[in-house]
Scaffold this motif. Structure first.
Motif, PDB file in Angstrom:
ATOM      1  N   MET A   1      40.128  54.627  41.849  1.00  0.00           N
ATOM      2  CA  MET A   1      40.309  53.626  40.814  1.00  0.00           C
ATOM      3  C   MET A   1      39.522  54.079  39.588  1.00  0.00           C
ATOM      4  O   MET A   1      38.356  54.417  39.687  1.00  0.00           O
ATOM      5  CB  MET A   1      39.809  52.283  41.327  1.00  0.00           C
ATOM      6  CG  MET A   1      39.895  51.188  40.314  1.00  0.00           C
ATOM      7  SD  MET A   1      39.360  49.575  40.913  1.00  0.00           S
ATOM      8  CE  MET A   1      40.428  49.330  42.282  1.00  0.00           C
ATOM      9  N   THR A   5      40.471  50.350  35.071  1.00  0.00           N
ATOM     10  CA  THR A   5      40.967  49.371  36.039  1.00  0.00           C
ATOM     11  C   THR A   5      39.817  48.543  36.587  1.00  0.00           C
ATOM     12  O   THR A   5      39.931  47.326  36.735  1.00  0.00           O
ATOM     13  CB  THR A   5      41.707  50.078  37.189  1.00  0.00           C
ATOM     14  OG1 THR A   5      42.763  50.867  36.647  1.00  0.00           O
ATOM     15  CG2 THR A   5      42.278  49.075  38.170  1.00  0.00           C
ATOM     16  N   ASP A   8      38.924  46.045  34.032  1.00  0.00           N
ATOM     17  CA  ASP A   8      39.927  44.977  33.985  1.00  0.00           C
ATOM     18  C   ASP A   8      39.742  43.995  35.137  1.00  0.00           C
ATOM     19  O   ASP A   8      39.804  42.780  34.940  1.00  0.00           O
ATOM     20  CB  ASP A   8      41.341  45.561  34.044  1.00  0.00           C
ATOM     21  CG  ASP A   8      41.710  46.343  32.797  1.00  0.00           C
ATOM     22  OD1 ASP A   8      41.061  46.148  31.751  1.00  0.00           O
ATOM     23  OD2 ASP A   8      42.649  47.154  32.878  1.00  0.00           O
ATOM     24  N   ILE A   9      39.526  44.512  36.332  1.00  0.00           N
ATOM     25  CA  ILE A   9      39.344  43.638  37.491  1.00  0.00           C
ATOM     26  C   ILE A   9      38.081  42.800  37.328  1.00  0.00           C
ATOM     27  O   ILE A   9      38.090  41.598  37.607  1.00  0.00           O
ATOM     28  CB  ILE A   9      39.306  44.460  38.797  1.00  0.00           C
ATOM     29  CG1 ILE A   9      40.682  45.077  39.070  1.00  0.00           C
ATOM     30  CG2 ILE A   9      38.880  43.586  39.974  1.00  0.00           C
ATOM     31  CD1 ILE A   9      40.706  46.047  40.238  1.00  0.00           C
ATOM     32  N   VAL A  31      46.936  38.447  40.494  1.00  0.00           N
ATOM     33  CA  VAL A  31      46.940  39.620  39.611  1.00  0.00           C
ATOM     34  C   VAL A  31      45.855  40.600  40.056  1.00  0.00           C
ATOM     35  O   VAL A  31      46.094  41.809  40.151  1.00  0.00           O
ATOM     36  CB  VAL A  31      46.739  39.206  38.134  1.00  0.00           C
ATOM     37  CG1 VAL A  31      46.492  40.418  37.251  1.00  0.00           C
ATOM     38  CG2 VAL A  31      47.940  38.422  37.634  1.00  0.00           C
ATOM     39  N   ILE A  32      44.669  40.069  40.335  1.00  0.00           N
ATOM     40  CA  ILE A  32      43.569  40.918  40.806  1.00  0.00           C
ATOM     41  C   ILE A  32      43.986  41.630  42.088  1.00  0.00           C
ATOM     42  O   ILE A  32      43.811  42.841  42.229  1.00  0.00           O
ATOM     43  CB  ILE A  32      42.288  40.089  41.047  1.00  0.00           C
ATOM     44  CG1 ILE A  32      41.743  39.536  39.736  1.00  0.00           C
ATOM     45  CG2 ILE A  32      41.229  40.926  41.768  1.00  0.00           C
ATOM     46  CD1 ILE A  32      40.658  38.480  39.909  1.00  0.00           C
ATOM     47  N   ASN A  33      44.541  40.884  43.012  1.00  0.00           N
ATOM     48  CA  ASN A  33      44.939  41.451  44.296  1.00  0.00           C
ATOM     49  C   ASN A  33      45.975  42.561  44.116  1.00  0.00           C
ATOM     50  O   ASN A  33      45.927  43.577  44.806  1.00  0.00           O
ATOM     51  CB  ASN A  33      45.481  40.351  45.211  1.00  0.00           C
ATOM     52  CG  ASN A  33      45.451  40.749  46.662  1.00  0.00           C
ATOM     53  OD1 ASN A  33      44.489  41.342  47.133  1.00  0.00           O
ATOM     54  ND2 ASN A  33      46.504  40.414  47.373  1.00  0.00           N
ATOM     55  N   ALA A  34      46.876  42.385  43.183  1.00  0.00           N
ATOM     56  CA  ALA A  34      47.902  43.399  42.924  1.00  0.00           C
ATOM     57  C   ALA A  34      47.291  44.691  42.376  1.00  0.00           C
ATOM     58  O   ALA A  34      47.860  45.774  42.548  1.00  0.00           O
ATOM     59  CB  ALA A  34      48.944  42.854  41.952  1.00  0.00           C
ATOM     60  N   MET A  35      46.140  44.590  41.746  1.00  0.00           N
ATOM     61  CA  MET A  35      45.483  45.760  41.158  1.00  0.00           C
ATOM     62  C   MET A  35      44.621  46.523  42.160  1.00  0.00           C
ATOM     63  O   MET A  35      44.224  47.655  41.899  1.00  0.00           O
ATOM     64  CB  MET A  35      44.610  45.324  39.973  1.00  0.00           C
ATOM     65  CG  MET A  35      45.404  44.733  38.831  1.00  0.00           C
ATOM     66  SD  MET A  35      44.352  44.040  37.549  1.00  0.00           S
ATOM     67  CE  MET A  35      43.785  45.536  36.747  1.00  0.00           C
ATOM     68  N   LYS A  41      43.425  45.162  49.603  1.00  0.00           N
ATOM     69  CA  LYS A  41      44.166  43.950  49.245  1.00  0.00           C
ATOM     70  C   LYS A  41      43.820  42.810  50.191  1.00  0.00           C
ATOM     71  O   LYS A  41      43.606  43.007  51.379  1.00  0.00           O
ATOM     72  CB  LYS A  41      45.663  44.210  49.284  1.00  0.00           C
ATOM     73  CG  LYS A  41      46.142  45.064  48.131  1.00  0.00           C
ATOM     74  CD  LYS A  41      47.637  45.018  48.016  1.00  0.00           C
ATOM     75  CE  LYS A  41      48.128  45.955  46.954  1.00  0.00           C
ATOM     76  NZ  LYS A  41      47.783  45.576  45.615  1.00  0.00           N
TER      77      LYS A  41
END
Length: 68
Positions: A1, A5, A8-9, A31-35, A41
């Motif tokens: 990562m 990113t 952003d998280i 959204v966080i989980n998708a990243m 996850k």
């Protein structure tokens, strides 16, 4: 990562913690989980509470600080 990113998280975690409306918190959490990487996850249950969101954010934050 990459660091972008991660940044952003981290910002999304702060945004989610400061959001008073559970529905909006859930959207941000998704959204966080998708990243997150596949191995990190969350398995998000169908019934959510403020307590779950708080615990989930804590776990994500802890994982980020430990470097995954």
């Amino acid at each position: 990562m990459d660091s972008g990113t991660l940044y952003d998280i981290t910002n999304l975690i702060d945004m989610c913690r400061n959001e008073p409306v559970l529905d909006r918190q859930l959207k941000i959490l998704l959204v966080i989980n998708a990243m997150l990487p596949l191995t990190k996850k969350l398995h998000i249950p169908s019934f959510l509470t403020n307590d779950y969101v708080t615990r989930a954010l804590h776990e994500i934050d802890k994982a980020l600080k430990s470097g995954y």
